[in-house]
Design an enzyme around this catalytic site. Sequence first.
Site, PDB file in Angstrom:
ATOM      1  N   ALA A 162       0.356  13.581 -22.903  1.00  0.00           N
ATOM      2  CA  ALA A 162      -0.073  12.424 -23.272  1.00  0.00           C
ATOM      3  C   ALA A 162       0.893  11.553 -24.574  1.00  0.00           C
ATOM      4  CB  ALA A 162      -1.371  12.319 -23.822  1.00  0.00           C
TER       5      ALA A 162
ATOM      6  N   TYR B  73       0.726  -1.243  -0.094  1.00  0.00           N
ATOM      7  CA  TYR B  73       0.028  -0.064   0.031  1.00  0.00           C
ATOM      8  C   TYR B  73       0.844   1.342  -0.047  1.00  0.00           C
ATOM      9  CZ  TYR B  73      -3.933   3.061   1.157  1.00  0.00           C
ATOM     10  OH  TYR B  73      -4.981   3.937   1.022  1.00  0.00           O
TER      11      TYR B  73
ATOM     12  N   LYS C 238      -1.043   6.464 -23.446  1.00  0.00           N
ATOM     13  CA  LYS C 238      -0.352   6.732 -24.643  1.00  0.00           C
ATOM     14  C   LYS C 238       1.193   6.397 -24.875  1.00  0.00           C
ATOM     15  CE  LYS C 238      -4.344   9.403 -24.866  1.00  0.00           C
ATOM     16  NZ  LYS C 238      -5.115   9.530 -23.527  1.00  0.00           N
TER      17      LYS C 238
ATOM     18  N   HIS D  80     -20.276  13.200 -26.297  1.00  0.00           N
ATOM     19  CA  HIS D  80     -19.908  12.492 -27.476  1.00  0.00           C
ATOM     20  C   HIS D  80     -19.905  10.925 -27.005  1.00  0.00           C
ATOM     21  CE1 HIS D  80     -16.036  13.085 -25.938  1.00  0.00           C
ATOM     22  NE2 HIS D  80     -15.419  12.069 -26.992  1.00  0.00           N
TER      23      HIS D  80
ATOM     24  N   PHE E 289      -7.438  19.445 -24.940  1.00  0.00           N
ATOM     25  CA  PHE E 289      -8.317  18.150 -25.199  1.00  0.00           C
ATOM     26  C   PHE E 289      -9.424  18.248 -24.240  1.00  0.00           C
ATOM     27  CE2 PHE E 289      -9.287  13.745 -24.083  1.00  0.00           C
ATOM     28  CZ  PHE E 289      -9.559  13.239 -25.464  1.00  0.00           C
ATOM     29  N   ASP E 290     -10.657  17.455 -24.692  1.00  0.00           N
ATOM     30  CA  ASP E 290     -11.860  17.418 -24.200  1.00  0.00           C
ATOM     31  C   ASP E 290     -11.932  17.087 -22.581  1.00  0.00           C
ATOM     32  OD1 ASP E 290     -11.478  14.850 -24.841  1.00  0.00           O
ATOM     33  OD2 ASP E 290     -13.560  14.554 -25.339  1.00  0.00           O
TER      34      ASP E 290
ATOM     35  N   ASP F 231       0.501  19.091 -20.940  1.00  0.00           N
ATOM     36  CA  ASP F 231      -0.479  17.999 -21.162  1.00  0.00           C
ATOM     37  C   ASP F 231       0.257  17.087 -22.040  1.00  0.00           C
ATOM     38  OD1 ASP F 231      -2.179  15.873 -21.863  1.00  0.00           O
ATOM     39  OD2 ASP F 231      -3.922  17.330 -22.442  1.00  0.00           O
TER      40      ASP F 231
HETATM   41  N1  F0G Z   1      -4.795  15.087 -22.802  1.00  0.00           N
HETATM   42  C1  F0G Z   1      -4.954  14.371 -23.962  1.00  0.00           C
HETATM   43  C2  F0G Z   1      -3.846  15.117 -25.147  1.00  0.00           C
HETATM   44  C3  F0G Z   1      -5.352  13.387 -24.328  1.00  0.00           C
HETATM   45  O1  F0G Z   1      -5.379  13.020 -25.572  1.00  0.00           O
HETATM   46  C4  F0G Z   1      -6.164  12.575 -23.276  1.00  0.00           C
HETATM   47  C5  F0G Z   1      -6.901  11.431 -23.967  1.00  0.00           C
HETATM   48  C6  F0G Z   1      -6.202  13.195 -22.256  1.00  0.00           C
HETATM   49  C7  F0G Z   1      -5.579  14.191 -21.865  1.00  0.00           C
HETATM   50  C8  F0G Z   1      -7.004  12.311 -21.093  1.00  0.00           C
HETATM   51  O2  F0G Z   1      -6.421  11.306 -20.885  1.00  0.00           O
HETATM   52  O3  F0G Z   1      -7.615   9.335 -21.449  1.00  0.00           O
HETATM   53  O4  F0G Z   1      -6.027   9.018 -19.566  1.00  0.00           O
HETATM   54  O5  F0G Z   1      -7.861  10.053 -19.059  1.00  0.00           O
HETATM   55  N2  F0G Z   1      -7.008  10.933 -25.084  1.00  0.00           N
HETATM   56  C9  F0G Z   1      -7.721   9.795 -25.350  1.00  0.00           C
HETATM   57  C10 F0G Z   1      -7.858   9.857 -26.995  1.00  0.00           C
HETATM   58  C11 F0G Z   1      -8.910   9.518 -24.920  1.00  0.00           C
HETATM   59  O6  F0G Z   1      -8.581   9.098 -27.566  1.00  0.00           O
HETATM   60  O7  F0G Z   1      -7.449  10.758 -27.672  1.00  0.00           O
HETATM   61  P1  F0G Z   1      -7.018   9.584 -20.131  1.00  0.00           P
END
Ligand code: F0G
Length: 458
Positions: A217, A72, A258, A450, A124-125, A215
């Site tokens: 990823a 833990y 990613k 979406h 990102f969304d 950010d």
């Molecule tokens: N930032 C970016 C640039 C992303 O592309 C994503 C996720 C996230 C943050 C959020 O990360 O999914 O681990 O919570 N992108 C995925 C996509 C879902 O299909 O592009 P997460």
Amino acid sequence: MELPFAESYKIKMVEPLRRSTREERIQWIKEAKYNLFNLRSDQVFIDLLTDSGTGAMSDRQWSALMMGDESYAGASSYFNLKESIQKIFGMEYFLPTHQGRAAENVLFSTLVKSGDIVPGNSHFDTTKGHIEFRHGKAVDCTIDEAFVTEMEHPFKGNIDLTKLEKVLSSYPAEKIPMIIVTVTCNTSGGQPVSMKNIREVKEMAVKYGVPVCFDSARFAENAYFIKLREEGYQNKTIKEIVFEMYSYADMMTMSSKKDGIVNMGGFIALRSQQIFRDAAVYNIMFEGFITYGGMSGRDMNALAVGLMESTEFEYLETRIKQIEYLGQKLIEFGIPIQRPIGGHAVFIDAKKFLPSVPKEEYIAQTLAIEVYIEGGIRGVEIGTLLADRDPESRENRYPALELLRLAIPRRVYTNNHMDVIAVALKNVWDRRDNIKTGYKILYEAPIMRHFTVELDKI
Ligand code: F0G
């Protein structure tokens, strides 16, 4: 004769795929309410919904997994991951989280307040969702070139410094908790940010007393493009480039699904002990104790190895050449795609592909459905459905671009799969004049609609 290019790995484990008929797919997509997220994976032949958490781990990652420490507190796996993060990003503090949006949730709970302004390059969304959920505002400062799909520009993820300065000079620093630089910029087409731009953003941030958050990823893919396209970086290793990129960041959020090449995981890394301590409270509340934060020890071990692998040139070259291979095929067929070809996906310009479908009928979604019916290929809409409604006016936001994203999972498909995808797209392209109407919404959620939207044919 020069030897042709080949993948920098061989395959040790395989997973069967099932082909389906067009009639089956027409039925399945109807049952799925024309939302590709509602399809079962065995109804999909080639799954390009996302490159997130869909990659294949290496034998080294699988063997690291077996050595996972599930304590833990104070697990060795946590320290393995901490060491990788320090080596690669040079950040002193880190908090594991279960994925990228969880990292956003924890960090933004600490830093983003109602009425705050968060400038960045096409957030990102989930990032934008987490800002708006706290009644903050995400301001897009991406360069205009990013929104002209056919225009070649080496760094379409760049931030427009004039746009950024306008935001920074219009609000007091207390209202701007951070500038977010997304590397690579997913929303603008998997497009990289140059080192020069990163450096200039940092200089401006220092001038206005605002921290910079990456950010992250697809940070390694961004570094690959810097190596290939930016003067002065040809002879540097990917790890050296990444280290320099992050020397200009105060903090980072990471979706490890990613460029961590794992199926689940995320983290926050940062330099400030104070922010680390504040964020640790939210991490413990939302994710888990600070030495596991929603990840199992085995997963942290696999991630520690994945980060080292994704920052190897040979791995990145194999990956990005495959995306390029698919993109080039589509270009040869005359299909309009975002240029230059991005790092993790090919983005098809749906407005140019289906000019007769009105924007109120979800152009990119219409194309995504056609491509599924044609070849059992699942892509994702990056258009009006994803852009969602304006939080105040509740009107649909119509983004500059309607894109169909074909995201390629890491180390999963072969170029034969790429050939199938390209021909399926060509078949839809050849009958595009017969596609004149789209879809209407039957149900939508109040935020991030979406994922769960239900549609019907017009
Ligand atoms: N930032 C970016 C640039 C992303 O592309 C994503 C996720 C996230 C943050 C959020 O990360 O999914 O681990 O919570 N992108 C995925 C996509 C879902 O299909 O592009 P997460």
